[in-house]
Scaffold this active site. Structure first.
Site, PDB file in Angstrom:
ATOM      1  N   ASN A  94       1.035  -1.328   0.379  1.00  0.00           N
ATOM      2  CA  ASN A  94       0.314  -0.213  -0.343  1.00  0.00           C
ATOM      3  C   ASN A  94       1.095   1.004   0.163  1.00  0.00           C
ATOM      4  O   ASN A  94       1.275   1.816   1.107  1.00  0.00           O
ATOM      5  CB  ASN A  94      -0.960  -0.403   1.512  1.00  0.00           C
ATOM      6  CG  ASN A  94      -1.577   1.191   1.295  1.00  0.00           C
ATOM      7  OD1 ASN A  94      -2.166   2.321   0.493  1.00  0.00           O
ATOM      8  ND2 ASN A  94      -2.574   1.124   2.532  1.00  0.00           N
ATOM      9  N   TRP A  95       0.892   2.193  -1.229  1.00  0.00           N
ATOM     10  CA  TRP A  95       2.178   2.995  -1.297  1.00  0.00           C
ATOM     11  C   TRP A  95       1.155   4.027  -0.569  1.00  0.00           C
ATOM     12  O   TRP A  95       2.089   5.634  -0.618  1.00  0.00           O
ATOM     13  CB  TRP A  95       1.598   2.861  -3.305  1.00  0.00           C
ATOM     14  CG  TRP A  95       3.401   2.415  -3.457  1.00  0.00           C
ATOM     15  CD1 TRP A  95       3.512   1.047  -2.727  1.00  0.00           C
ATOM     16  CD2 TRP A  95       3.524   1.594  -4.510  1.00  0.00           C
ATOM     17  NE1 TRP A  95       4.907   0.678  -3.281  1.00  0.00           N
ATOM     18  CE2 TRP A  95       4.678   0.676  -4.621  1.00  0.00           C
ATOM     19  CE3 TRP A  95       3.401   2.939  -6.004  1.00  0.00           C
ATOM     20  CZ2 TRP A  95       5.715   0.459  -5.815  1.00  0.00           C
ATOM     21  CZ3 TRP A  95       4.669   2.218  -7.050  1.00  0.00           C
ATOM     22  CH2 TRP A  95       4.843   1.696  -7.239  1.00  0.00           C
ATOM     23  N   LYS A  96       0.226   4.400  -0.564  1.00  0.00           N
ATOM     24  CA  LYS A  96      -0.853   5.664  -0.327  1.00  0.00           C
ATOM     25  C   LYS A  96      -0.393   6.121  -0.883  1.00  0.00           C
ATOM     26  O   LYS A  96      -0.012   6.239  -2.215  1.00  0.00           O
ATOM     27  CB  LYS A  96       0.357   5.759   1.502  1.00  0.00           C
ATOM     28  CG  LYS A  96      -0.306   4.579   1.952  1.00  0.00           C
ATOM     29  CD  LYS A  96      -0.388   4.770   4.214  1.00  0.00           C
ATOM     30  CE  LYS A  96      -0.247   3.352   4.811  1.00  0.00           C
ATOM     31  NZ  LYS A  96      -0.298   4.006   6.111  1.00  0.00           N
ATOM     32  N   HIS A 141      -9.743   1.893   4.575  1.00  0.00           N
ATOM     33  CA  HIS A 141      -8.574   1.659   5.340  1.00  0.00           C
ATOM     34  C   HIS A 141      -8.356   2.446   6.657  1.00  0.00           C
ATOM     35  O   HIS A 141      -9.579   4.066   6.084  1.00  0.00           O
ATOM     36  CB  HIS A 141      -6.925   2.452   4.178  1.00  0.00           C
ATOM     37  CG  HIS A 141      -5.514   2.241   5.197  1.00  0.00           C
ATOM     38  ND1 HIS A 141      -5.541   3.271   6.012  1.00  0.00           N
ATOM     39  CD2 HIS A 141      -4.932   1.152   4.704  1.00  0.00           C
ATOM     40  CE1 HIS A 141      -4.162   2.615   6.532  1.00  0.00           C
ATOM     41  NE2 HIS A 141      -3.886   1.698   5.541  1.00  0.00           N
ATOM     42  N   GLU A 184      -6.980   5.564   7.482  1.00  0.00           N
ATOM     43  CA  GLU A 184      -6.429   6.796   7.418  1.00  0.00           C
ATOM     44  C   GLU A 184      -8.027   7.129   7.098  1.00  0.00           C
ATOM     45  O   GLU A 184      -8.141   8.358   7.007  1.00  0.00           O
ATOM     46  CB  GLU A 184      -5.450   6.639   6.705  1.00  0.00           C
ATOM     47  CG  GLU A 184      -4.512   6.607   7.605  1.00  0.00           C
ATOM     48  CD  GLU A 184      -3.154   6.075   6.327  1.00  0.00           C
ATOM     49  OE1 GLU A 184      -3.359   6.079   5.460  1.00  0.00           O
ATOM     50  OE2 GLU A 184      -2.129   4.985   7.485  1.00  0.00           O
ATOM     51  N   GLU A 230      -6.171  -4.825   9.734  1.00  0.00           N
ATOM     52  CA  GLU A 230      -4.736  -4.113  10.685  1.00  0.00           C
ATOM     53  C   GLU A 230      -5.734  -2.668  11.712  1.00  0.00           C
ATOM     54  O   GLU A 230      -6.036  -2.237  12.062  1.00  0.00           O
ATOM     55  CB  GLU A 230      -4.705  -2.575   9.504  1.00  0.00           C
ATOM     56  CG  GLU A 230      -4.134  -3.504   8.701  1.00  0.00           C
ATOM     57  CD  GLU A 230      -4.067  -2.493   6.911  1.00  0.00           C
ATOM     58  OE1 GLU A 230      -3.058  -2.377   6.453  1.00  0.00           O
ATOM     59  OE2 GLU A 230      -4.839  -1.509   7.075  1.00  0.00           O
ATOM     60  N   GLY A 250       1.643   2.598  11.029  1.00  0.00           N
ATOM     61  CA  GLY A 250       2.818   3.262  10.959  1.00  0.00           C
ATOM     62  C   GLY A 250       3.648   3.047  11.981  1.00  0.00           C
ATOM     63  O   GLY A 250       4.107   4.676  12.805  1.00  0.00           O
ATOM     64  N   SER A 263       2.727  -2.485  10.492  1.00  0.00           N
ATOM     65  CA  SER A 263       4.019  -1.776  10.717  1.00  0.00           C
ATOM     66  C   SER A 263       4.500  -3.885  10.570  1.00  0.00           C
ATOM     67  O   SER A 263       5.799  -3.998  11.536  1.00  0.00           O
ATOM     68  CB  SER A 263       4.596  -1.631  12.494  1.00  0.00           C
ATOM     69  OG  SER A 263       4.046  -0.393  12.597  1.00  0.00           O
ATOM     70  N   GLY A 275       2.326  -1.387   4.080  1.00  0.00           N
ATOM     71  CA  GLY A 275       2.779   0.372   4.047  1.00  0.00           C
ATOM     72  C   GLY A 275       4.164   0.448   4.026  1.00  0.00           C
ATOM     73  O   GLY A 275       4.327   0.363   2.829  1.00  0.00           O
ATOM     74  N   GLY A 276       4.831   1.464   4.774  1.00  0.00           N
ATOM     75  CA  GLY A 276       6.224   1.581   5.076  1.00  0.00           C
ATOM     76  C   GLY A 276       6.979   0.470   4.363  1.00  0.00           C
ATOM     77  O   GLY A 276       8.111   1.246   2.977  1.00  0.00           O
TER      78      GLY A 276
HETATM   79  P1  PGA Z   1       2.187   0.251   7.652  1.00  0.00           P
HETATM   80  O1  PGA Z   1       1.071   0.938   7.205  1.00  0.00           O
HETATM   81  O2  PGA Z   1       2.449  -0.581   7.193  1.00  0.00           O
HETATM   82  O3  PGA Z   1       3.526   1.437   7.724  1.00  0.00           O
HETATM   83  O4  PGA Z   1       2.321   0.348   9.280  1.00  0.00           O
HETATM   84  C1  PGA Z   1       0.170  -0.131   7.156  1.00  0.00           C
HETATM   85  C2  PGA Z   1      -1.214  -0.241   6.145  1.00  0.00           C
HETATM   86  O5  PGA Z   1      -0.904   1.596   6.066  1.00  0.00           O
HETATM   87  O6  PGA Z   1      -1.727  -0.241   4.680  1.00  0.00           O
END
Ligand code: PGA
Length: 258
Positions: free
Chosen positions: A13-15, A98, A100, A170, A176, A217, A238-239
């Site tokens: 997930n590149w956001k 998501h 966010e 999640e 994050g 994470s 994500g990251g």
């Molecule tokens: P993260 O993000 O791996 O940076 O914790 C996961 C996500 O938000 O899908």
């Protein structure tokens, strides 16, 4: 461990990261480096990168998707994107709900439910995100929160049309958060709660086929222990998906199947 009949799906997930050129450079290198991955690789990329990447991955097993969409088929919704447009650009799946989006853009279960319905009608595979806050976990409300999210986000949908649903568990406190990932045991417990609830809500046969990913994470260090859990069928990253090195290390991990 081989998870019954479910494939292992790892989604990056590149956001809101990477320009078109940065996306293309990444994928050109990822294709050969991940050629012997035992997992299916999905990339949820910014809208602007969907079409160029969908062209780039032709002939490779990598699938390109989006991170959000609107629930309407089309209309006067300035700044929104419709499922049909995503399909047209080459997306095959879409992340919905998501945390966010829920937190920063005030999306609720009813809106996400309409998006899931729209995605299915338009032929996009929905990746439904859910998870509890730290406070809800501390109050022992995790099971209640997850079952409410599943019930409300999947309301009024024919169980048969949900065999291709992907659920992404999640925990909000783990997203994050650097080294704050859920332990494999905590994640497995939550996945089992989701699977049991899906089995009551849909049918046991359909619940057995639904891929449940863990996200929050994930790093090359914790990925394989998470994937060894019987109800963890993949990861939403994500990251660690932004760096080619760490993403390749995770998708090439074989310890969960050997
Ligand atoms: P993260 O993000 O791996 O940076 O914790 C996961 C996500 O938000 O899908």
């Amino acid at each position: 461990m081989i998870h019954s009949q479910r494939p292992c799906i790892i989604t990056g997930n590149w956001k809101m990261y990477k320009t078109i050129q940065e996306s293309i450079d990444f994928v050109k290198k990822l294709i050969p480096l991940s050629a012997s991955s035992p997992s299916k690789i999905f990339l949820a990329v910014p809208f602007t990168s969907i079409q160029p990447l969908a062209k780039e991955v032709v002939g490779s097993p990598i699938l390109i998707g989006a991170q959000n969409m609107n629930d309407a088929s089309e209309g006067a919704f300035t700044g929104e994107v419709a499922a049909r447009m995503l399909r047209d650009a080459g997306a095959t799946f879409v992340i919905l709900g998501h945390s966010e989006r829920r937190r920063l853009f005030k999306e609720d279960n009813a809106f996400i439910n309409r998006k899931v319905k729209r995605a299915i009608v338009e032929g996009l595979r929905p990746v439904l995100c859910l998870g509890e806050t730290r406070e809800e976990r501390d109050e022992n409300r995790t099971a209640e929160v997850l079952s409410t999210q599943l019930k409300e986000c999947l309301a009024g949908i024919e169980p048969k049309s949900l065999v291709n649903l992907i659920v992404a568990y999640e925990p909000i406190w783990a997203i994050g958060a650097g080294n704050q990932s859920a332990s494999p045991e905590i994640a497995q417990d939550a996945h089992l709660i989701c699977r049991k609830f899906l089995s009551e809500l849909l049918t046991p046969e359909i619940a057995e086929q639904i891929v449940i990913q863990y996200g929050g994470s994930v790093t090359p260090k914790n990925a394989s222990d998470l994937l060894k859990q019987p109800d963890i069928d993949g990861l939403l990253i994500g990251g660690a998906s932004l760096s080619l090195e760490s993403f390749v290390e995770i998708v090439n991990d074989r310890s969960h199947i050997d």
